[in-house]
Scaffold this motif. Structure first.
Motif, mmCIF file in Angstrom:
data_model
loop_
_atom_site.group_PDB
_atom_site.id
_atom_site.type_symbol
_atom_site.label_atom_id
_atom_site.label_comp_id
_atom_site.label_asym_id
_atom_site.label_seq_id
_atom_site.Cartn_x
_atom_site.Cartn_y
_atom_site.Cartn_z
ATOM 1 N N PHE A 1 0.771 -1.211 -0.077
ATOM 2 C CA PHE A 1 -0.154 -0.053 0.080
ATOM 3 C C PHE A 1 0.765 1.354 0.025
ATOM 4 C CE2 PHE A 1 -4.151 -2.132 0.873
ATOM 5 C CZ PHE A 1 -5.114 -1.156 0.171
ATOM 6 N N GLY A 2 2.110 1.065 0.663
ATOM 7 C CA GLY A 2 2.853 2.313 0.902
ATOM 8 C C GLY A 2 3.456 2.692 -0.624
ATOM 9 N N VAL A 3 3.952 1.581 -1.250
ATOM 10 C CA VAL A 3 4.690 1.698 -2.540
ATOM 11 C C VAL A 3 3.479 2.244 -3.425
ATOM 12 C CG1 VAL A 3 5.825 0.694 -4.668
ATOM 13 C CG2 VAL A 3 6.354 -0.095 -2.167
ATOM 14 N N TYR A 4 2.237 1.589 -3.571
ATOM 15 C CA TYR A 4 1.180 1.855 -4.508
ATOM 16 C C TYR A 4 0.773 3.406 -4.273
ATOM 17 C CZ TYR A 4 -3.738 1.649 -6.361
ATOM 18 O OH TYR A 4 -4.684 1.608 -7.106
ATOM 19 N N GLY A 5 1.086 4.177 -2.954
ATOM 20 C CA GLY A 5 0.877 5.595 -2.976
ATOM 21 C C GLY A 5 1.534 6.432 -3.610
ATOM 22 N N LEU A 6 3.092 5.769 -4.101
ATOM 23 C CA LEU A 6 3.938 6.440 -4.946
ATOM 24 C C LEU A 6 3.418 6.619 -6.396
ATOM 25 C CD1 LEU A 6 7.182 4.991 -3.600
ATOM 26 C CD2 LEU A 6 6.479 7.296 -3.157
ATOM 27 N N PHE A 7 2.669 5.860 -6.874
ATOM 28 C CA PHE A 7 2.040 5.771 -8.305
ATOM 29 C C PHE A 7 1.132 7.158 -8.389
ATOM 30 C CE2 PHE A 7 -2.365 4.567 -9.534
ATOM 31 C CZ PHE A 7 -2.221 4.609 -10.957
ATOM 32 N N PHE A 8 0.328 7.138 -7.406
ATOM 33 C CA PHE A 8 -0.597 8.428 -7.356
ATOM 34 C C PHE A 8 0.148 9.659 -7.289
ATOM 35 C CE2 PHE A 8 -3.252 4.890 -5.989
ATOM 36 C CZ PHE A 8 -4.556 5.286 -6.544
ATOM 37 N N GLY A 9 1.299 9.689 -6.677
ATOM 38 C CA GLY A 9 1.840 10.912 -6.461
ATOM 39 C C GLY A 9 2.684 11.171 -7.849
ATOM 40 N N LEU A 10 3.256 10.510 -8.692
ATOM 41 C CA LEU A 10 3.814 10.480 -9.852
ATOM 42 C C LEU A 10 2.800 10.869 -11.061
ATOM 43 C CD1 LEU A 10 6.320 7.306 -10.074
ATOM 44 C CD2 LEU A 10 6.681 9.646 -9.873
ATOM 45 N N THR A 11 1.611 10.384 -10.731
ATOM 46 C CA THR A 11 0.672 10.434 -12.066
ATOM 47 C C THR A 11 -0.696 11.248 -11.924
ATOM 48 O OG1 THR A 11 -0.640 8.577 -11.294
ATOM 49 C CG2 THR A 11 1.115 8.217 -13.009
ATOM 50 N N GLU A 12 -1.166 11.193 -10.710
ATOM 51 C CA GLU A 12 -2.282 11.974 -10.949
ATOM 52 C C GLU A 12 -2.557 13.540 -11.166
ATOM 53 O OE1 GLU A 12 -5.676 10.191 -7.661
ATOM 54 O OE2 GLU A 12 -3.958 11.425 -6.675
ATOM 55 N N GLY A 13 -1.622 14.117 -10.362
ATOM 56 C CA GLY A 13 -1.569 15.602 -10.904
ATOM 57 C C GLY A 13 -0.818 15.911 -12.473
ATOM 58 N N THR A 14 0.179 15.253 -12.643
ATOM 59 C CA THR A 14 0.671 14.971 -14.020
ATOM 60 C C THR A 14 -0.078 14.724 -14.861
ATOM 61 O OG1 THR A 14 2.909 14.231 -12.994
ATOM 62 C CG2 THR A 14 2.669 14.108 -15.175
ATOM 63 N N GLU A 15 -1.061 13.877 -14.826
ATOM 64 C CA GLU A 15 -2.290 13.614 -16.019
ATOM 65 C C GLU A 15 -3.026 14.741 -16.190
ATOM 66 O OE1 GLU A 15 -4.428 9.987 -15.380
ATOM 67 O OE2 GLU A 15 -2.527 8.729 -15.234
ATOM 68 N N LYS A 16 -3.454 15.378 -15.215
ATOM 69 C CA LYS A 16 -4.288 16.725 -15.272
ATOM 70 C C LYS A 16 -3.457 17.757 -15.984
ATOM 71 C CE LYS A 16 -7.914 15.310 -11.934
ATOM 72 N NZ LYS A 16 -8.464 15.901 -10.965
ATOM 73 N N ALA A 17 -2.372 17.671 -15.711
ATOM 74 C CA ALA A 17 -1.338 19.018 -16.321
ATOM 75 C C ALA A 17 -1.257 18.929 -17.574
ATOM 76 C CB ALA A 17 -0.290 18.899 -15.234
ATOM 77 N N LEU A 18 -1.090 17.441 -18.038
ATOM 78 C CA LEU A 18 -0.926 17.077 -19.535
ATOM 79 C C LEU A 18 -2.178 17.415 -20.186
ATOM 80 C CD1 LEU A 18 0.792 16.116 -21.875
ATOM 81 C CD2 LEU A 18 0.025 13.680 -20.927
#
Length: 412
Positions: free
Chosen positions: A328-345
């Motif tokens: 679950f801890g490692v899974y949280g990093l996935f969101f940090g890398l992608t959520e804001g980045t996808e919307k910015a794209l």
């Protein structure tokens, strides 16, 4: 390669205020969400397939409204009224899960809750993009996601305290989720302002827009200058295709909570696990968005999707409770890398006057794929087993990363 250094722009009033709104809203939502799959299975007797159907149907309904509300906010040049309406509907409906007597009742509450989310999400994202300098767009969306996840840290901890210390029932916890929801609506109404719109003539019959001298106005930027060309090309549709493919393998996180329970995580500690997960998401979201401003959106998204695939493969194969906590801890990093980045794209690839519609299409792609994703995952879970379901999700994430490689983004 990192982009050329520019003076550090401020995030501005709207970004901070909208982030506070999301913090309160997620605190309310996450007092309920990590307990909901257990409530459905243990109290109401639902199967894993039923849990998947409820979550998938709710997200699909929201997706259709996200497109409509985003398009309408572009047409009338006003975002805030739709944002207020959406948050209000969800805040009123969400705590009513406390009176549910059957899975069908939960489905009804979740549908109304997601109607509110569908109305608010695309106009809110467009309002946020309109309110910040493009040079820090990734950081702004990352900051917003960080606040959202901070609320998801607070919510489960409050639920845990109410369950363990206060000895309240799950239904009582659901009722108390109305308190932070009311704070979210109050903050939105009082602190968020309409951002200055694009320099286009007003739509026929559209009301005049209020403008404020202190509202941050995005500076001219090459990203916006080239956005029209990208929109009429293949970049944005290809990106949507990659996101849709990824979402087909990205089923509801309710299944991760059920898997954690299978691996031996006690019911009382599920809110704590969920909260720790969101600590990682919150801590990594702003740095992740800022990295996308410096190194580009695609590398961050691809890295996140590959990390997701690895985590899903592991979830299907581990056998201990401590492994669930680690994953679950490692899974949280996935969101940090992608959520804001996808919307910015999304904001990078479309002109400012069409951002509401673009965010609508983005959210529609995710929402429509959410129903078959959760139904498929629940079906494979029930008929074959959790390892096969998680392997399928990992495989689709890998395919999506390959498709994303064909998206051409202007490096300027």
């Amino acid at each position: 390669m990192p982009t050329a250094a520019r003076p550090r722009a401020r995030l501005g009033r709207n970004v901070v205020a909208l982030s506070a709104v999301s913090l309160f809203t997620d605190a309310s939502s996450e007092m309920i969400y990590p307990l909901l799959p257990i409530f459905l299975q243990v109290v109401l007797g639902a199967t894993a397939s039923t849990v998947g159907a409820i979550e998938g149907a709710a997200e699909s309904v929201a997706a259709l409204l996200k497109l409509a509300s985003g398009w309408w906010s572009d047409r009338v040049r006003r975002r805030k009224p739709l944002v207020v309406a959406g948050y209000t509907i969800a805040s009123v409906a969400r705590p009513l899960v406390a009176v549910a007597a059957t899975p069908a009742h939960v489905l009804l509450v979740r549908l109304v809750d997601r109607v509110g989310k569908g109305i608010r999400t695309s106009p809110r994202d467009a309002l946020l993009a309109d309110s910040v300098d493009p040079a820090v767009r990734g950081r702004a969306f990352g900051f917003h996601r960080a606040a959202d996840h901070a609320g998801a840290v607070v919510g489960p901890l409050v639920a845990f305290a109410l369950l363990q210390v206060g000895h309240l029932s799950m239904r009582s916890v659901f009722w108390l989720a109305a308190v932070p929801a009311a704070l979210a609506v109050l903050t939105l109404v009082l602190a968020v302002r309409e951002a200055p719109g694009p320099s286009l003539p007003p739509a026929p019959g559209a009301p005049p827009r209020e403008q404020h001298d202190d509202a941050p106005v995005p500076a001219p930027n090459r990203t916006d200058a080239h956005a029209d060309a990208a929109t009429h090309g293949r970049a944005f549709p290809t990106f949507l295709g990659a996101v849709t493919l990824f979402t087909l393998g990205n089923s509801s996180d309710a299944f991760l909570l059920l898997r954690a329970r299978q691996l031996g995580v006690p019911v009382a500690l599920v809110p704590v696990l969920w909260s720790a997960f969101h600590v990682v998401k919150s801590a990594s979201s702003t740095p992740g968005g800022a990295l996308s401003d410096r190194y580009g959106r695609k590398p961050l998204i691809v890295a996140g999707w590959l990390l997701y695939a690895a985590v899903y493969l592991a979830f299907g194969r581990v056998e201990t409770a401590w492994a669930a906590w680690a994953l679950f801890g490692v899974y949280g990093l996935f969101f940090g890398l992608t959520e804001g980045t996808e919307k910015a794209l999304v904001a990078d690839l479309v002109p400012r006057a069409r951002r509401g519609t673009a965010f609508g299409w983005y959210n529609l792609a995710i929402g429509l794929a959410a129903l078959p994703a959760s139904l498929l995952f629940g079906f494979v879970w029930d008929r074959v087993g959790p390892p096969a379901a998680f392997t399928l999700g990992a495989f689709l994430a890998l395919l999506a990363a390959i498709v994303l490689g064909f998206v051409r983004v202007d490096p300027r």
